[in-house]
Motif scaffolding. Structure first.
Motif, mmCIF file in Angstrom:
data_model
loop_
_atom_site.group_PDB
_atom_site.id
_atom_site.type_symbol
_atom_site.label_atom_id
_atom_site.label_comp_id
_atom_site.label_asym_id
_atom_site.label_seq_id
_atom_site.Cartn_x
_atom_site.Cartn_y
_atom_site.Cartn_z
ATOM 1 N N SER A 184 -40.841 53.554 18.315
ATOM 2 C CA SER A 184 -39.575 53.055 17.773
ATOM 3 C C SER A 184 -39.182 51.761 18.470
ATOM 4 O O SER A 184 -39.581 51.498 19.616
ATOM 5 N N ARG A 185 -38.378 50.980 17.754
ATOM 6 C CA ARG A 185 -37.849 49.722 18.282
ATOM 7 C C ARG A 185 -36.396 49.603 17.853
ATOM 8 O O ARG A 185 -36.071 49.786 16.672
ATOM 9 N N GLU A 186 -35.503 49.311 18.808
ATOM 10 C CA GLU A 186 -34.088 49.204 18.510
ATOM 11 C C GLU A 186 -33.532 47.919 19.093
ATOM 12 O O GLU A 186 -33.734 47.619 20.276
ATOM 13 N N GLU A 187 -32.840 47.162 18.236
ATOM 14 C CA GLU A 187 -32.228 45.909 18.674
ATOM 15 C C GLU A 187 -31.081 45.562 17.737
ATOM 16 O O GLU A 187 -31.209 45.675 16.517
ATOM 17 N N ASN A 230 -34.339 41.652 24.111
ATOM 18 C CA ASN A 230 -33.178 42.501 23.842
ATOM 19 C C ASN A 230 -33.536 43.779 23.097
ATOM 20 O O ASN A 230 -32.654 44.564 22.746
ATOM 21 N N ALA A 231 -34.794 43.983 22.834
ATOM 22 C CA ALA A 231 -35.241 45.151 22.066
ATOM 23 C C ALA A 231 -35.707 46.264 23.003
ATOM 24 O O ALA A 231 -36.423 46.006 23.979
ATOM 25 N N GLN A 232 -35.278 47.491 22.697
ATOM 26 C CA GLN A 232 -35.747 48.652 23.436
ATOM 27 C C GLN A 232 -36.833 49.345 22.624
ATOM 28 O O GLN A 232 -36.636 49.703 21.458
ATOM 29 N N TRP A 233 -37.969 49.570 23.258
ATOM 30 C CA TRP A 233 -39.098 50.240 22.632
ATOM 31 C C TRP A 233 -39.237 51.634 23.223
ATOM 32 O O TRP A 233 -38.949 51.856 24.401
#
Length: 418
Positions: free
Chosen positions: A203-206, A169-172
């Motif tokens: 970056s990593r967004e979750e 579920n994480a966008q890198w």
């Protein structure tokens, strides 16, 4: 989520580099702006700025600190090729060039949905708010924290390559940046340039949490201009067989004539936007001795209550380069250079020492305010800042002396997008 709303509302502005519709083509025009009024309570003669590219003014009431208008043109040649230009009208320093109005001007190529290549003048994606620092609608406060963003370059003349991908579920996201940028105080001297920039960002967004880090290595070139004569004079004083004078003259020459030196920028940023809570924090370290060794950080937290979002923030920057003591050369130089020569050398050393110390940044500040989203594309912000400037650290102000000072800034600004 303010940043996400700004990106969605301004999709035509190129803030998002992925997920463009297949076959999109044609011209799109969009924009953003801010109309602000600030009251500055500071020592007499001190001029407040939100960034070093601005000109100075010691007026109490200011409409030019935050007011700006930006327009962007996106021309999609095909689903893979796009041309982007963004221009911003705002107050700039007297040494700003006409081309500085053009914030972005680049060609983008997307061979796949995951990859983007941009060439031209692009945003320097080495900092958390790099994409939208001029788009007031995209963040909570009246302006980006000045203790960090006032000193950072905005645009990169060069190229970058970015890749986005999902892992669970994480966008890198990863990006490589190459090019040059302007840096310095546009109010007092022609800007210098940071050349041969090589930077990387990850970056990593979750689940509403964005974590990012960047590192850049660059070479700083400053336009010494009229200061060259003073640099040469200090070199002559540094060769005298008088250790107290020679040592201090050599140190001043290194600080004043610092150019073509290598610098490192390291950044760590965090942003959390989930439900009603929103906060962000960032830390930047700049190592470019003997010119500067700075550590800057800020944190801002807010909670949404219907259409209102009260917030509080704190920012701080510290320069590890020491305050330079005023020289006492006249007495020891009089037997060597004569009364007139000694007096001139003393005046030169005093003026240069004062200029070096005025350029240091040693400042902290608290911000308290609220944001009211009274329209889907506009917001009103009210903010009060309490600022403390340490002795020998007024570099973010114009017309300031080196004494410690306190200031208060009250701001009302309307930010909008279209």
């Amino acid at each position: 989520m303010f940043a996400a709303l700004a990106c969605v509302a301004m999709a035509a502005q190129g803030e998002s580099e992925t997920d463009r519709p297949s076959g999109a083509s044609g011209l799109r025009v969009s924009g953003f702006g801010s109309i602000g009024l600030a009251h500055v309570d500071a020592p007499v003669g001190w001029g407040y700025r939100r960034e070093l590219t601005q000109g100075g003014s010691d007026s109490r009431w200011r409409h030019d600190v935050d007011t700006r208008l930006g327009v962007q043109f996106n021309y999609s040649v095909s689903s893979q090729f796009e041309l982007v230009a963004q221009a911003i009208a705002r107050k700039r320093g007297s040494y700003a060039g006409g081309s500085d109005t053009l914030e972005w001007a680049y060609a983008a190529y997307r061979p796949t949905a995951d990859w983007t290549v941009r060439i031209g003048r692009v945003n320097l994606d080495a900092f958390l708010m790099a994409d939208y620092r001029n788009v007031g609608y995209g963040f909570m406060a009246a302006r980006p924290p000045v203790e960090l963003y006032a000193m950072l370059p905005t645009a990169l003349d060069g190229a970058d390559v970015a890749r986005s991908w999902f892992q669970g579920n994480a966008q890198w996201r990863a990006k490589l940046m190459l090019g040059t940028a302007q840096i310095g105080d546009f109010h007092t001297a022609p800007p210098g340039r940071v050349r041969d920039i090589v930077g990387v960002m990850m970056s990593r967004e979750e689940a509403g949490l964005l974590v990012r880090a960047s590192a850049s290595r660059t070479r700083i070139e400053l336009d010494l201009g009229s200061a060259q004569a003073a640099v040469d004079a200090l070199g002559q004083l540094g060769s005298l067989p008088i250790p107290p004078v020679a040592d201090q003259a050599r140190q001043l020459r290194e600080r004043l004539g610092a150019s073509d030196i290598w610098a490192t920028f390291l950044e760590l940023g965090l942003r959390y936007e989930l439900g009603d809570w929103q906060w962000s924090a960032e830390l930047v370290r700049i190592s470019a001795a003997p010119l500067v060794r700075q550590l800057s950080a800020y944190a801002t937290v807010g909670r949404r209550l219907s259409d209102w979002t009260p917030f509080i923030g704190y920012g701080r920057t510290r320069d590890a380069m020491p305050v330079t003591p005023l020289p006492a050369w006249q007495a020891v130089l009089t037997p060597v250079l004569g009364p007139a020569g000694a007096a001139q050398s003393q005046m030169l050393g005093t003026l240069i020492t004062d200029a070096v110390n005025r350029s240091r940044v040693q400042q902290s500040g608290w911000s308290l305010g609220t944001r009211w989203d009274f329209h889907p594309q506009a917001a009103l912000k009210l903010q009060w800042d309490r600022i403390r400037v340490d002795a020998g650290g007024p570099g973010l102000w114009t017309g300031a002396d080196v004494a410690a000072a306190k200031a208060h800034v009250a701001t009302a600004v309307v930010d909008f997008i279209f």
